[in-house]
Design a protein around this motif. Sequence first.
Motif, PDB file in Angstrom:
ATOM      1  N   LYS A 171       0.849  -1.194   0.000  1.00 17.53           N
ATOM      2  CA  LYS A 171       0.000   0.000   0.000  1.00 17.53           C
ATOM      3  C   LYS A 171       0.882   1.240   0.000  1.00 17.53           C
ATOM      4  O   LYS A 171       1.859   1.312   0.718  1.00 17.53           O
ATOM      5  CB  LYS A 171      -0.865  -0.015   1.258  1.00 17.53           C
ATOM      6  CG  LYS A 171      -1.824   1.138   1.383  1.00 17.53           C
ATOM      7  CD  LYS A 171      -2.679   0.934   2.619  1.00 17.53           C
ATOM      8  CE  LYS A 171      -3.304   2.250   3.069  1.00 17.53           C
ATOM      9  NZ  LYS A 171      -4.008   2.089   4.337  1.00 17.53           N
ATOM     10  N   ASP A 179      -3.031   3.893  -2.988  1.00 12.63           N
ATOM     11  CA  ASP A 179      -3.009   2.800  -3.947  1.00 12.63           C
ATOM     12  C   ASP A 179      -2.687   1.518  -3.202  1.00 12.63           C
ATOM     13  O   ASP A 179      -1.813   1.504  -2.343  1.00 12.63           O
ATOM     14  CB  ASP A 179      -1.939   3.063  -5.002  1.00 12.63           C
ATOM     15  CG  ASP A 179      -2.434   2.689  -6.377  1.00 12.63           C
ATOM     16  OD1 ASP A 179      -3.160   1.669  -6.455  1.00 12.63           O
ATOM     17  OD2 ASP A 179      -2.090   3.392  -7.343  1.00 12.63           O
ATOM     18  N   LYS A 180      -3.384   0.455  -3.533  1.00 14.98           N
ATOM     19  CA  LYS A 180      -3.162  -0.785  -2.801  1.00 14.98           C
ATOM     20  C   LYS A 180      -3.160  -1.958  -3.770  1.00 14.98           C
ATOM     21  O   LYS A 180      -4.039  -2.060  -4.612  1.00 14.98           O
ATOM     22  CB  LYS A 180      -4.267  -0.962  -1.752  1.00 14.98           C
ATOM     23  CG  LYS A 180      -3.916  -1.971  -0.673  1.00 14.98           C
ATOM     24  CD  LYS A 180      -4.812  -1.788   0.541  1.00 14.98           C
ATOM     25  CE  LYS A 180      -6.110  -2.567   0.387  1.00 14.98           C
ATOM     26  NZ  LYS A 180      -6.908  -2.534   1.627  1.00 14.98           N
ATOM     27  N   THR A 181      -2.149  -2.795  -3.674  1.00 13.86           N
ATOM     28  CA  THR A 181      -2.074  -3.971  -4.522  1.00 13.86           C
ATOM     29  C   THR A 181      -1.886  -5.202  -3.643  1.00 13.86           C
ATOM     30  O   THR A 181      -1.153  -5.143  -2.656  1.00 13.86           O
ATOM     31  CB  THR A 181      -0.871  -3.881  -5.486  1.00 13.86           C
ATOM     32  OG1 THR A 181      -0.801  -2.562  -6.000  1.00 13.86           O
ATOM     33  CG2 THR A 181      -1.012  -4.861  -6.615  1.00 13.86           C
TER      34      THR A 181
END
Length: 331
Positions: free
Chosen positions: A155, A163-165
Amino acid sequence: MPAEDTVFYVLYDKYMFWSILVAIFTFGWLFTAMLRYRDGVEPDTTGIDHIEVGAFPVDRHNTKLEAMFYILPTILVVWLTVLALGSNTAVWNPDTEDSFEIQINAYQWYFEFEYTEPLTWEDTGTGIDVDWSPTTGLLSINFANGSNADTIEVKYTTDEGVDKTEYNVSGMQEFQQGEAFWLTKHSQHIKVFDADGVLVHTWEHIPVNHKLITPSDPMIVPCDELIDASMNSKGIEGDDRNVGVQHAFWVPEWGMKEDFVPGLEAGTTLYFMPDDAGTFPIRCAEYCGLQHSVMTGEVKVVARDNQTCEADTGVKKSESDSSNNYDGGEM
Ligand SMILES: [Cu+2]
């Protein structure tokens, strides 16, 4: 009970040492006198008249001995004062050269921790090691030391937002990601979860000017370093008459407390040096209005990235601290 190497504990030991020494001397003398001069026992100093009750034995007094009765206790009291003031100096005037500076603001009714220095930290002892290079942006995570990692949450905050992956890593020994997508001016974290969704490892970068706010965020500080906290009470923005109210920052487990004083431009300062990783509760210790009781939080003591919390800092910084490479601080 404060930790064994705090100034309080050391001062307690010093006072106990001198108390025991004085007690041995005075009680020893008392019992000797009681035995020697008890009823029915003739003093061996024959030729001296017996002492009249209520009258000072002017004829047979001992000037040297009487002077010592004044001089020795005076020296002792002065020495104990020096010891006590020495502890005061250690607490209120420490050497702040290598300190970690942070700003603590108190509002009605929460604390805000504003970072004036960046901090990069990582959990230790989990068998997982996150490495991220601020120059290349390359991220690698090593799971080699037997972990049950299942998913990674990456994050980061940009100017546009958060933004978070998420990545699935179950069974992987090593995870690599080459995108240079992070800028150190933004906050970012990497969290590793097991298959049940339990958080097993955290790596986090807190940039300068980042703010953490209670009760949802803890105050995150590095271990084994002197924390130099500037404290201000904040009022309502745009209202010059409201400069805030009095609060107090209190960590009961550490026995430390400092007031936030409204209108005091320079604010107040609190120094502390945590040496054990962990989470400790914060309370507001000054009645500050209707929701004073909910003005709580936590301080989280962490190890800087690639470091551990094993240094015994004691009353002063230990020599080994000078070897700190401040890995995260360079970013
Ligand atoms: Cu308060």
